[in-house]
Design a protein around this motif. Structure first.
Motif, PDB file in Angstrom:
ATOM      1  N   ALA A 172       5.391  38.673  12.357  1.00 61.57           N
ATOM      2  CA  ALA A 172       4.015  38.365  12.712  1.00 61.57           C
ATOM      3  C   ALA A 172       4.038  38.049  13.993  1.00 61.57           C
ATOM      4  O   ALA A 172       3.319  38.407  14.781  1.00 61.57           O
ATOM      5  CB  ALA A 172       3.638  37.319  11.632  1.00 61.57           C
ATOM      6  N   ILE A 173       5.094  37.078  14.530  1.00 62.08           N
ATOM      7  CA  ILE A 173       4.859  36.511  15.601  1.00 62.08           C
ATOM      8  C   ILE A 173       5.371  37.514  16.894  1.00 62.08           C
ATOM      9  O   ILE A 173       4.801  37.345  17.714  1.00 62.08           O
ATOM     10  CB  ILE A 173       6.123  35.513  15.683  1.00 62.08           C
ATOM     11  N   VAL A 174       6.127  38.463  16.379  1.00 70.20           N
ATOM     12  CA  VAL A 174       6.518  39.377  17.503  1.00 70.20           C
ATOM     13  C   VAL A 174       5.323  40.566  17.678  1.00 70.20           C
ATOM     14  O   VAL A 174       5.072  40.816  18.759  1.00 70.20           O
ATOM     15  CB  VAL A 174       7.745  40.327  16.868  1.00 70.20           C
ATOM     16  N   SER A 175       4.392  40.654  16.652  1.00 70.99           N
ATOM     17  CA  SER A 175       3.645  41.670  16.602  1.00 70.99           C
ATOM     18  C   SER A 175       2.359  41.022  17.138  1.00 70.99           C
ATOM     19  O   SER A 175       1.265  41.796  17.326  1.00 70.99           O
ATOM     20  CB  SER A 175       3.465  42.286  15.095  1.00 70.99           C
ATOM     21  N   GLU A 176       2.154  39.813  17.199  1.00 73.39           N
ATOM     22  CA  GLU A 176       0.831  39.023  17.722  1.00 73.39           C
ATOM     23  C   GLU A 176       1.237  38.040  18.608  1.00 73.39           C
ATOM     24  O   GLU A 176       0.994  36.835  18.526  1.00 73.39           O
ATOM     25  CB  GLU A 176       0.224  38.453  16.580  1.00 73.39           C
ATOM     26  N   PRO A 177       1.830  38.329  19.720  1.00 76.55           N
ATOM     27  CA  PRO A 177       2.010  37.532  20.820  1.00 76.55           C
ATOM     28  C   PRO A 177       1.007  36.775  21.412  1.00 76.55           C
ATOM     29  O   PRO A 177       0.999  35.631  22.032  1.00 76.55           O
ATOM     30  CB  PRO A 177       2.567  38.191  21.904  1.00 76.55           C
ATOM     31  N   GLN A 178      -0.298  37.199  21.018  1.00 78.03           N
ATOM     32  CA  GLN A 178      -1.549  36.199  21.640  1.00 78.03           C
ATOM     33  C   GLN A 178      -1.929  35.242  20.625  1.00 78.03           C
ATOM     34  O   GLN A 178      -2.718  34.464  21.088  1.00 78.03           O
ATOM     35  CB  GLN A 178      -2.661  37.398  21.705  1.00 78.03           C
ATOM     36  N   GLN A 198      15.838  24.190  10.995  1.00 77.31           N
ATOM     37  CA  GLN A 198      16.635  25.150  11.618  1.00 77.31           C
ATOM     38  C   GLN A 198      16.074  26.315  11.873  1.00 77.31           C
ATOM     39  O   GLN A 198      16.520  26.908  13.271  1.00 77.31           O
ATOM     40  CB  GLN A 198      17.916  25.108  11.081  1.00 77.31           C
ATOM     41  N   GLN A 199      15.547  26.951  10.851  1.00 82.02           N
ATOM     42  CA  GLN A 199      15.064  28.208  11.006  1.00 82.02           C
ATOM     43  C   GLN A 199      13.763  28.315  11.954  1.00 82.02           C
ATOM     44  O   GLN A 199      13.544  29.194  12.849  1.00 82.02           O
ATOM     45  CB  GLN A 199      14.287  28.795   9.715  1.00 82.02           C
ATOM     46  N   ILE A 200      13.049  27.221  12.047  1.00 83.91           N
ATOM     47  CA  ILE A 200      11.893  27.020  13.167  1.00 83.91           C
ATOM     48  C   ILE A 200      12.382  27.027  14.498  1.00 83.91           C
ATOM     49  O   ILE A 200      11.756  27.599  15.286  1.00 83.91           O
ATOM     50  CB  ILE A 200      10.927  25.899  12.931  1.00 83.91           C
ATOM     51  N   ARG A 201      13.539  26.435  14.740  1.00 82.98           N
ATOM     52  CA  ARG A 201      14.154  26.372  16.034  1.00 82.98           C
ATOM     53  C   ARG A 201      14.414  27.820  16.356  1.00 82.98           C
ATOM     54  O   ARG A 201      14.343  28.041  17.664  1.00 82.98           O
ATOM     55  CB  ARG A 201      15.531  25.495  16.103  1.00 82.98           C
ATOM     56  N   CYS A 202      14.878  28.503  15.498  1.00 76.70           N
ATOM     57  CA  CYS A 202      15.240  30.057  15.998  1.00 76.70           C
ATOM     58  C   CYS A 202      14.042  30.722  16.231  1.00 76.70           C
ATOM     59  O   CYS A 202      13.843  31.622  17.174  1.00 76.70           O
ATOM     60  CB  CYS A 202      15.971  30.548  14.730  1.00 76.70           C
ATOM     61  N   LEU A 203      12.931  30.526  15.499  1.00 77.33           N
ATOM     62  CA  LEU A 203      11.745  31.189  15.595  1.00 77.33           C
ATOM     63  C   LEU A 203      11.072  30.718  17.155  1.00 77.33           C
ATOM     64  O   LEU A 203      10.475  31.864  17.647  1.00 77.33           O
ATOM     65  CB  LEU A 203      10.688  30.804  14.715  1.00 77.33           C
ATOM     66  N   LYS A 204      11.297  29.777  17.391  1.00 74.52           N
ATOM     67  CA  LYS A 204      10.711  29.168  18.686  1.00 74.52           C
ATOM     68  C   LYS A 204      11.221  29.746  19.808  1.00 74.52           C
ATOM     69  O   LYS A 204      10.880  29.835  21.219  1.00 74.52           O
ATOM     70  CB  LYS A 204      10.848  27.677  18.934  1.00 74.52           C
ATOM     71  N   GLN A 205      12.488  30.428  19.701  1.00 75.33           N
ATOM     72  CA  GLN A 205      13.068  31.335  20.773  1.00 75.33           C
ATOM     73  C   GLN A 205      12.059  32.274  20.995  1.00 75.33           C
ATOM     74  O   GLN A 205      12.120  33.030  22.307  1.00 75.33           O
ATOM     75  CB  GLN A 205      14.378  31.761  20.188  1.00 75.33           C
ATOM     76  N   LEU A 206      11.377  32.679  20.106  1.00 76.21           N
ATOM     77  CA  LEU A 206      10.404  33.958  20.163  1.00 76.21           C
ATOM     78  C   LEU A 206       9.192  33.607  21.167  1.00 76.21           C
ATOM     79  O   LEU A 206       8.645  34.520  21.983  1.00 76.21           O
ATOM     80  CB  LEU A 206      10.175  34.756  18.849  1.00 76.21           C
ATOM     81  N   GLN A 207       8.418  32.510  20.541  1.00 70.85           N
ATOM     82  CA  GLN A 207       7.234  32.176  21.223  1.00 70.85           C
ATOM     83  C   GLN A 207       7.452  30.548  21.333  1.00 70.85           C
ATOM     84  O   GLN A 207       6.698  30.131  20.372  1.00 70.85           O
ATOM     85  CB  GLN A 207       6.162  32.663  20.408  1.00 70.85           C
ATOM     86  N   PRO A 208       7.811  29.976  22.098  1.00 68.58           N
ATOM     87  CA  PRO A 208       8.278  28.621  22.171  1.00 68.58           C
ATOM     88  C   PRO A 208       7.016  27.863  22.305  1.00 68.58           C
ATOM     89  O   PRO A 208       6.691  26.594  21.705  1.00 68.58           O
ATOM     90  CB  PRO A 208       9.073  28.279  23.313  1.00 68.58           C
ATOM     91  N   ALA A 209       5.916  28.096  22.873  1.00 71.30           N
ATOM     92  CA  ALA A 209       4.836  27.550  23.143  1.00 71.30           C
ATOM     93  C   ALA A 209       3.714  28.045  22.130  1.00 71.30           C
ATOM     94  O   ALA A 209       2.513  27.241  22.140  1.00 71.30           O
ATOM     95  CB  ALA A 209       3.939  27.851  24.432  1.00 71.30           C
ATOM     96  N   SER A 210       3.811  28.699  21.122  1.00 72.41           N
ATOM     97  CA  SER A 210       2.712  29.345  20.431  1.00 72.41           C
ATOM     98  C   SER A 210       3.296  29.148  18.907  1.00 72.41           C
ATOM     99  O   SER A 210       2.890  29.986  18.056  1.00 72.41           O
ATOM    100  CB  SER A 210       2.413  30.639  20.555  1.00 72.41           C
ATOM    101  N   LEU A 211       4.030  27.682  18.700  1.00 74.74           N
ATOM    102  CA  LEU A 211       4.479  27.839  17.219  1.00 74.74           C
ATOM    103  C   LEU A 211       4.245  26.226  16.794  1.00 74.74           C
ATOM    104  O   LEU A 211       5.010  25.497  17.388  1.00 74.74           O
ATOM    105  CB  LEU A 211       5.878  28.366  17.042  1.00 74.74           C
ATOM    106  N   THR A 212       3.660  25.991  15.950  1.00 73.69           N
ATOM    107  CA  THR A 212       3.572  24.504  15.565  1.00 73.69           C
ATOM    108  C   THR A 212       3.993  24.400  13.992  1.00 73.69           C
ATOM    109  O   THR A 212       3.804  25.356  12.959  1.00 73.69           O
ATOM    110  CB  THR A 212       2.165  24.007  15.500  1.00 73.69           C
ATOM    111  N   HIS A 213       4.992  23.468  13.531  1.00 73.46           N
ATOM    112  CA  HIS A 213       5.643  23.442  12.144  1.00 73.46           C
ATOM    113  C   HIS A 213       4.796  22.347  11.696  1.00 73.46           C
ATOM    114  O   HIS A 213       5.140  20.984  12.111  1.00 73.46           O
ATOM    115  CB  HIS A 213       7.208  23.229  12.227  1.00 73.46           C
ATOM    116  N   VAL A 214       4.170  22.441  10.529  1.00 71.84           N
ATOM    117  CA  VAL A 214       3.734  21.265   9.610  1.00 71.84           C
ATOM    118  C   VAL A 214       4.565  21.041   8.455  1.00 71.84           C
ATOM    119  O   VAL A 214       4.450  21.945   7.806  1.00 71.84           O
ATOM    120  CB  VAL A 214       2.065  21.696   9.491  1.00 71.84           C
TER     121      VAL A 214
END
Length: 472
Positions: A172-178, A198-214
Motif C-alpha cells: 500500500a505504501i509503495v502504491s500510494e506515495p501521496q 523493528q518492522q516499522i523502521r524498515c517501512l520508514k525506509q520507503l516513505q520516512p516522512a509519511s508514516l506514523t506508528h501508533v
C-alpha cells in the motif's frame, strides 16, 4: 469496586466486574477469578492516541477502548470446557463507562451483542455503570497540539506485526506515495511490540516522512498464575476497536487491514470443528458488524476493509513492492503460539498458521529468507516429527482435499458452498462491502481457493500424509 465470583459454565455464568477509577497514564482494572479469590490486574495505555495524532479522545471512544479491553480480558479468564457439550459460555461483565446513555441505547446494545456473539458464539451480558470522572486518562486530557497535521490523504491500517500485515502495508505504501500512513498496533506482549517497532523502521525506509506508528498496549499482570482460555476470540474486537479509534482520531472514516483470504475466511480444518474453533477476527461479517457499531458511535458512516481478501498469502509475498524490504521478513511472525518461550525459536513451525506462512514463502520463492526461528523444521523429513506435530499438516490436507473435490464440480462455487456453508455468509458480506455483482465475488473466491490448493500441493508437508489419512 464490584467483585463478582467467577464460575465457568452455562449453568453458572462467568462473571467479571472492572474498576477504572485509578489515576495515571495507564488504566488498571480488577477481575475476580477462581475459587481462591485471586484478584487480577491488567493495564491499558492508549496515550499515543494524543501523543502521535494530537487528538483528545472523546468519552464514547475512550469507553469503546475500555469495553474492548474488558471483554478481551474476560474472554481470557473464562475458560471453555474441553468438549462440545460445554464449549459455549455465558459471560457477564460489568463495565464503568462515561457515556452510559449511549451504551444503554437499544441500537448500540444490539450491535455490540451481535458482534460479540458472532465472534465467540457465546452468550454475553454487558452491564454498564457510571464511571467516576475524576481520573481521565492521558489520551482524554492531552490538549490538541497540531491541528490538521497531515498534509495529504490519510490511510489508517492495523499493523499487527504478522507477515500479512507487513506485506500489505508495504504494498500500500509503495502504491500510494501521496498518502500519509498511520499504522496502528495493539501490543499484548513485549516481544510482539519489539518486532512491530523493528518492522516499522524498515517501512520508514520507503516513505520516512509519511508514516506514523501508533502503539497501544494492554497486558494482564500475573497472567501465569491462572488458567486462561487459549482461543481468545475477542482479540479481533480489541484490535479493530483500537484501529477504529485511531482512524477517527486521524479524521478518517475508514480502517484498512491486510489478511490473506484463506486466513480471513478461515474455513474449518476438520469435520468435527465447532463454529468458533476457527477464528473470525477479520471475517467479512465481523468487519461489517464492527463498522456498523463504529458508525453508530461516531454518528457517521465508518467502514473497515480487508485489502487482501481475494489474495493468498503467497500472492501477497510475491508482490514486487516487497523486494526492497525482504530483510524484514524474519522479523514478522505468524505462529498461533507466538512468542514461544524457547531460546532461538519464537514460532512452533507446525501449527496451521506456521504452515501457511512457510508454504506462502516457498511459493513466492522466498523460503530462503525465513529458515530460522522455528522449533520444528517442516523441511526436514516428515517422519522425524511425531504424529502430534504433523497434525497441522493433516488438518490442512483434509481441507484442501475437500476444496479440490468441490472445485472439480461443474459449478465450482455451488460445490464450495455445499462443502463449506459458512462461505455464503462471507460472500454476502463481500458483495455489500465491495459493491460488486454476486457472480464476480463468487468467481474471485473460486480463484482464491484454486490458487491455495495449487500452492499446498507444491509444499513438501503435503506429502507427509499417509495414504490411509488421505482417504479419511
Amino acid at each position: 469496586m464490584s467483585r463478582l465470583h467467577c464460575n465457568n459454565g452455562l449453568q453458572s455464568p462467568a462473571k467479571y466486574a472492572f474498576d477504572f477509577g485509578r489515576p495515571g497514564g495507564a488504566n488498571y482494572a480488577t477481575a475476580f477469578e477462581g475459587k481462591d479469590g485471586l484478584i487480577m490486574h491488567y493495564g491499558l495505555d492508549d496515550a499515543e492516541i494524543s501523543g502521535q495524532l494530537g487528538a483528545v479522545l472523546p468519552g464514547h471512544l475512550a469507553d469503546l477502548i475500555d469495553i474492548a479491553v474488558a471483554t478481551y480480558m474476560s474472554d481470557r479468564l473464562a475458560v471453555r470446557g474441553a468438549d462440545a457439550s460445554d464449549w459455549y459460555r455465558s459471560v457477564q461483565v460489568t463495565i464503568p463507562v462515561r457515556r452510559i446513555d449511549l451504551w444503554n441505547s437499544s441500537e448500540v446494545q444490539r450491535a455490540l451483542a451481535g458482534l460479540l456473539e458472532f465472534l465467540t458464539e457465546d452468550d454475553w451480558h454487558l452491564r454498564f455503570c457510571q464511571r467516576p470522572s475524576q481520573f481521565p486518562r492521558v489520551a482524554e486530557s492531552q490538549s490538541h497540539l497540531f491541528g490538521d497535521q497531515f498534509g495529504g490523504p490519510v490511510r489508517v491500517n492495523l499493523f499487527s506485526g504478522g507477515l500479512d500485515s507487513f506485506a500489505g502495508a508495504t504494498a500500500a505504501i509503495v502504491s500510494e506515495p501521496q498518502s500519509h500512513f498511520v499504522c496502528v498496533s495493539g501490543v499484548t506482549n513485549q516481544r510482539q511490540g519489539e518486532r512491530q517497532k523493528q518492522q516499522i523502521r524498515c517501512l520508514k525506509q520507503l516513505q520516512p516522512a509519511s508514516l506514523t506508528h501508533v502503539r497501544m498496549a494492554c497486558w494482564l499482570k500475573r497472567a501465569d498464575e491462572v488458567r486462561q482460555e487459549p482461543t481468545r476470540r475477542t482479540r479481533g474486537f480489541l484490535f479493530l476497536a483500537l484501529g477504529a479509534v485511531a482512524a477517527l482520531s486521524a479524521r478518517s472514516n475508514r480502517l484498512w487491514l491486510y489478511e490473506n483470504g484463506i486466513g480471513a475466511l478461515n474455513l474449518p480444518y476438520g469435520s468435527a470443528e465447532l463454529g468458533v474453533m476457527t477464528s473470525r477476527s477479520v471475517h467479512p461479517q465481523t468487519l461489517d458488524r464492527m463498522g456498523a457499531l463504529i458508525s453508530l458511535l461516531a454518528g457517521r458512516e465508518f467502514t473497515i476493509r480487508n485489502g487482501a481478501v481475494f489474495r493468498t498469502k503467497a500472492m501477497m509475498c510475491a508482490d514486487p513492492a516487497l523486494s526492497s524490504v525482504l530483510d524484514a521478513i524474519p522479523l514478522t511472525f505468524s505462529c498461533d503460539a507466538f512468542p514461544l518461550r524457547r531460546k532461538g525459536a519464537s514460532q512452533c513451525g507446525v501449527c496451521t498458521s506456521c504452515l501457511l506462512r512457510r508454504l506462502a514463502l516457498l511459493n513466492a520463492d522466498l523460503q530462503h529468507r525465513d529458515m530460522d526461528g522455528y522449533r520444528y523444521d517442516v523441511y526436514a523429513p516428515g517422519d522425524l516429527l511425531s504424529d502430534r506435530h504433523q497434525r497441522g499438516a493433516f488438518e490442512m490436507h483434509w481441507q484442501v482435499a475437500r476444496l479440490t473435490a468441490a472445485l472439480s464440480q461443474d459449478n465450482a462455487w455451488a460445490g464450495l458452498v455445499r462443502e463449506f456453508p459458512g462461505l455464503a455468509v462471507a460472500h454476502q458480506s463481500l458483495v455489500g462491502q465491495l459493491g460488486l455483482p454476486a457472480s464476480c465475488v463468487a468467481e474471485e473466491l473460486v480463484s482464491l481457493y484454486r490458487h491455495h490448493c495449487e500452492e499446498w500441493n507444491r509444499f513438501p508437508p503435503s506429502s507427509w500424509v499417509p495414504s490411509q489419512r488421505k482417504a479419511a
